[in-house]
Structure formats: C-alpha cells, structure tokens
Write a protein that holds these residues in place. Structure first.
Motif, PDB file in Angstrom:
ATOM      1  N   LEU A   1      -9.145  36.551 -25.359  1.00 17.13           N
ATOM      2  CA  LEU A   1     -10.432  36.831 -25.993  1.00 17.13           C
ATOM      3  C   LEU A   1     -11.327  35.604 -25.837  1.00 17.13           C
ATOM      4  N   LYS A   2     -12.530  35.726 -26.304  1.00 18.97           N
ATOM      5  CA  LYS A   2     -13.495  34.624 -26.288  1.00 18.97           C
ATOM      6  C   LYS A   2     -13.666  34.050 -24.881  1.00 18.97           C
ATOM      7  N   GLY A   3     -13.837  34.944 -23.914  1.00 21.73           N
ATOM      8  CA  GLY A   3     -14.044  34.515 -22.535  1.00 21.73           C
ATOM      9  C   GLY A   3     -12.864  33.788 -21.943  1.00 21.73           C
ATOM     10  N   GLY A   4     -11.662  34.100 -22.436  1.00 26.31           N
ATOM     11  CA  GLY A   4     -10.451  33.475 -21.925  1.00 26.31           C
ATOM     12  C   GLY A   4     -10.049  32.207 -22.655  1.00 26.31           C
ATOM     13  N   LEU A   5     -10.828  31.781 -23.631  1.00 33.07           N
ATOM     14  CA  LEU A   5     -10.485  30.566 -24.384  1.00 33.07           C
ATOM     15  C   LEU A   5      -9.300  30.785 -25.323  1.00 33.07           C
ATOM     16  N   LEU A   6      -9.169  32.007 -25.816  1.00 31.52           N
ATOM     17  CA  LEU A   6      -8.094  32.351 -26.744  1.00 31.52           C
ATOM     18  C   LEU A   6      -7.093  33.238 -26.001  1.00 31.52           C
ATOM     19  N   LYS A   7      -5.857  32.760 -25.865  1.00 28.44           N
ATOM     20  CA  LYS A   7      -4.856  33.487 -25.078  1.00 28.44           C
ATOM     21  C   LYS A   7      -3.622  33.799 -25.922  1.00 28.44           C
ATOM     22  N   PHE A   8      -3.070  34.996 -25.678  1.00 24.61           N
ATOM     23  CA  PHE A   8      -1.919  35.494 -26.412  1.00 24.61           C
ATOM     24  C   PHE A   8      -0.744  35.665 -25.444  1.00 24.61           C
ATOM     25  N   TRP A   9       0.369  34.985 -25.744  1.00 24.54           N
ATOM     26  CA  TRP A   9       1.516  34.957 -24.840  1.00 24.54           C
ATOM     27  C   TRP A   9       2.779  35.434 -25.531  1.00 24.54           C
TER      28      TRP A   9
ATOM     29  N   VAL B   1       6.144  21.828 -23.061  1.00 30.18           N
ATOM     30  CA  VAL B   1       6.653  22.698 -21.992  1.00 30.18           C
ATOM     31  C   VAL B   1       8.168  22.821 -22.091  1.00 30.18           C
ATOM     32  N   GLU B   2       8.843  21.696 -22.251  1.00 31.41           N
ATOM     33  CA  GLU B   2      10.309  21.715 -22.314  1.00 31.41           C
ATOM     34  C   GLU B   2      10.810  22.501 -23.519  1.00 31.41           C
ATOM     35  N   GLN B   3      10.171  22.319 -24.657  1.00 33.36           N
ATOM     36  CA  GLN B   3      10.603  23.028 -25.861  1.00 33.36           C
ATOM     37  C   GLN B   3      10.323  24.527 -25.769  1.00 33.36           C
ATOM     38  N   LEU B   4       9.170  24.899 -25.275  1.00 31.23           N
ATOM     39  CA  LEU B   4       8.850  26.323 -25.131  1.00 31.23           C
ATOM     40  C   LEU B   4       9.780  26.992 -24.132  1.00 31.23           C
ATOM     41  N   ALA B   5      10.148  26.266 -23.081  1.00 29.28           N
ATOM     42  CA  ALA B   5      11.039  26.833 -22.068  1.00 29.28           C
ATOM     43  C   ALA B   5      12.405  27.186 -22.654  1.00 29.28           C
ATOM     44  N   ARG B   6      12.805  26.511 -23.729  1.00 29.23           N
ATOM     45  CA  ARG B   6      14.101  26.766 -24.354  1.00 29.23           C
ATOM     46  C   ARG B   6      14.055  27.880 -25.402  1.00 29.23           C
ATOM     47  N   CYS B   7      12.867  28.315 -25.741  1.00 26.65           N
ATOM     48  CA  CYS B   7      12.740  29.342 -26.781  1.00 26.65           C
ATOM     49  C   CYS B   7      13.303  30.684 -26.307  1.00 26.65           C
ATOM     50  N   ARG B   8      13.705  31.487 -27.257  1.00 27.52           N
ATOM     51  CA  ARG B   8      14.310  32.777 -26.934  1.00 27.52           C
ATOM     52  C   ARG B   8      13.245  33.800 -26.521  1.00 27.52           C
ATOM     53  N   PRO B   9      13.640  34.792 -25.731  1.00 30.33           N
ATOM     54  CA  PRO B   9      12.709  35.872 -25.381  1.00 30.33           C
ATOM     55  C   PRO B   9      12.143  36.524 -26.646  1.00 30.33           C
ATOM     56  N   GLY B  10      10.875  36.889 -26.572  1.00 27.46           N
ATOM     57  CA  GLY B  10      10.199  37.464 -27.730  1.00 27.46           C
ATOM     58  C   GLY B  10       9.378  36.446 -28.496  1.00 27.46           C
ATOM     59  N   THR B  11       9.582  35.149 -28.198  1.00 25.27           N
ATOM     60  CA  THR B  11       8.796  34.095 -28.842  1.00 25.27           C
ATOM     61  C   THR B  11       7.322  34.280 -28.489  1.00 25.27           C
ATOM     62  N   ARG B  12       6.474  34.175 -29.501  1.00 26.47           N
ATOM     63  CA  ARG B  12       5.039  34.338 -29.276  1.00 26.47           C
ATOM     64  C   ARG B  12       4.317  32.986 -29.327  1.00 26.47           C
ATOM     65  N   LEU B  13       3.234  32.918 -28.582  1.00 30.76           N
ATOM     66  CA  LEU B  13       2.431  31.703 -28.476  1.00 30.76           C
ATOM     67  C   LEU B  13       0.964  32.096 -28.392  1.00 30.76           C
ATOM     68  N   VAL B  14       0.124  31.373 -29.125  1.00 30.58           N
ATOM     69  CA  VAL B  14      -1.326  31.497 -28.970  1.00 30.58           C
ATOM     70  C   VAL B  14      -1.866  30.130 -28.581  1.00 30.58           C
ATOM     71  N   THR B  15      -2.667  30.085 -27.527  1.00 32.70           N
ATOM     72  CA  THR B  15      -3.357  28.861 -27.134  1.00 32.70           C
ATOM     73  C   THR B  15      -4.857  29.078 -27.268  1.00 32.70           C
ATOM     74  N   TYR B  16      -5.541  28.048 -27.739  1.00 29.35           N
ATOM     75  CA  TYR B  16      -6.993  28.128 -27.910  1.00 29.35           C
ATOM     76  C   TYR B  16      -7.618  26.882 -27.289  1.00 29.35           C
ATOM     77  N   CYS B  17      -8.537  27.107 -26.363  1.00 25.92           N
ATOM     78  CA  CYS B  17      -9.206  25.994 -25.663  1.00 25.92           C
ATOM     79  C   CYS B  17      -8.179  25.013 -25.111  1.00 25.92           C
ATOM     80  N   SER B  18      -7.146  25.541 -24.495  1.00 26.00           N
ATOM     81  CA  SER B  18      -6.024  24.714 -24.059  1.00 26.00           C
ATOM     82  C   SER B  18      -5.668  24.997 -22.603  1.00 26.00           C
ATOM     83  N   PRO B  19      -5.107  24.009 -21.921  1.00 33.34           N
ATOM     84  CA  PRO B  19      -4.714  24.220 -20.517  1.00 33.34           C
ATOM     85  C   PRO B  19      -3.473  25.100 -20.427  1.00 33.34           C
ATOM     86  N   THR B  20      -3.419  25.935 -19.417  1.00 25.44           N
ATOM     87  CA  THR B  20      -2.251  26.797 -19.233  1.00 25.44           C
ATOM     88  C   THR B  20      -1.054  26.016 -18.709  1.00 25.44           C
ATOM     89  N   THR B  21      -1.252  24.755 -18.358  1.00 22.33           N
ATOM     90  CA  THR B  21      -0.147  23.933 -17.854  1.00 22.33           C
ATOM     91  C   THR B  21       0.915  23.665 -18.919  1.00 22.33           C
TER      92      THR B  21
END
Length: 200
Positions: free
Chosen positions: A186-194, A154-174
């Motif tokens: 996709l996949k019923g919400g299991l695969l998320k694109f940020w 969380v701390e590292q992602l918060a420091r990333c520059r705008p435009g940074t992309r992230l994909v989470t799979y079977c992962s908590p949004t926290t």
C-alpha cells in the motif's frame, strides 16, 4: 481517551496521538514515528490471531506498539536502544493500562527472533546512513552499524518458521530474505506485507 477511541475504531489523528507525549518527543513524530493509519493496518495484519507475539524492531517512543496493542488482541514488544525512550514507552503503557505492550532496552544484535510470530520494521537504522535525520545524540551512528544491524535482521528472519509475518514501512527490501513472499503493498509500495513460505 485516545486508546478507548482506537479500541472502538473511532478516528484518531497523529495530532491527537502525539498529545500524550512530552514536547521534546512531539516534533519527532512526522519523521520517526509510524502514522496512526499505518500502525492500525499493519498491526491488524501482523496480529491476525489473538495472542500473536509481535516484535517492533526499533520501537522509538512506542507509538506503533501502543496503537497495535489497543487495536488488536496481539502482544506487542518494542526493542529500542535509547533507554530514555524505553522508559517513556513503559510509563505510557502503564499510565494508559495497555497490558499487551512491553518495551525492552537492548541493541537489536542481542535480540533473537525465535520467541516472536511477527515483525514490524520502519527502517529503524536509516539514521546511521543519514545522521542529519538522527533522533538525538544518545547513540553512536555509522554506516558500518547500519550494515551490521541489517545483516542481523536478515539472518534472524531467515531462521523464522513458515507462516511468520512481516510488515516493512519505508524500508529496503534487502532486509527481507527470499523465503518471504510479498502478499500486498500500500501507499505506493512504501508499506509492504510479507509472509514466510519456505524453510531454509
């Protein structure tokens, strides 16, 4: 060859892909390694532009990075705390001439995110909460470590520059800071694109 088929967008199944692994690794595929179809769509989103530097957080046996590197023109780095898996991933990338994938042996807490443009996270720390699902006995597991590792992300992602992309799979949004906007799932919400839209 599997990687030639990936580059030509010819179908590769998970059974096809795990044939490159030793027997001891194959049986872990279903629970611990990203499915080929997920790796393809996730890597295309993350490495939209040639040369994009993608970090796979907890790369295991290297499956996501190897597929992403063959499937796109991005540069994929996997960080993994199990040295045996890092060495295996390195051998495979060398053997199959996957030049745009590399693997580092490190604990995620020692990795800064500033050198990367995009990130992939497949709930790498979950085995700390459910040791029955652990890969092996090579590393110490605990719920405290799960929370420490998640906080670092969380701390590292918060420091990333705008435009940074992230994909989470079977992962908590926290683990996703509020500065990231959910673009699709996709996949019923299991695969998320940020994508990060705000500076903090």
């Amino acid at each position: 060859m599997i990687f030639k088929r990936l580059r030509l967008n010819i179908g590769v199944t998970d059974s096809d892909f795990v044939s490159i692994y030793p027997e001891a690794i194959k049986h872990l595929d279903r629970k611990h390694w990203t499915p080929v179809s997920i790796a393809k769509v996730a890597s295309e989103f993350l490495a939209e532009k040639p040369g994009t530097k993608v970090l796979d957080i907890g790369s295991g046996a290297g499956k996501f990075c190897l597929i992403g590197a063959a499937n796109t023109k991005g540069h994929f780095t996997g960080v993994e705390q199990r040295q045996e898996l890092v060495e295996l991933s390195q051998k495979l990338s060398a053997y199959y001439y996957i030049r745009n994938a590399r693997f580092i042996h490190a604990n995620i807490q020692s990795v800064g995110f500033g050198a990367y443009d995009a990130f992939y996270f497949y709930n790498s720390f979950y085995e700390n909460l459910n040791p029955v699902e652990r890969i092996d006995d090579a590393v110490r597991l605990s719920s405290d470590l799960y929370h420490l590792y998640s906080l670092h992300i969380v701390e590292q992602l918060a420091r990333c520059r705008p435009g940074t992309r992230l994909v989470t799979y079977c992962s908590p949004t926290t683990i996703v800071p509020s500065s990231f906007k959910l673009l699709d799932s996709l996949k019923g919400g299991l695969l998320k694109f940020w994508e990060k839209t705000l500076s903090i």
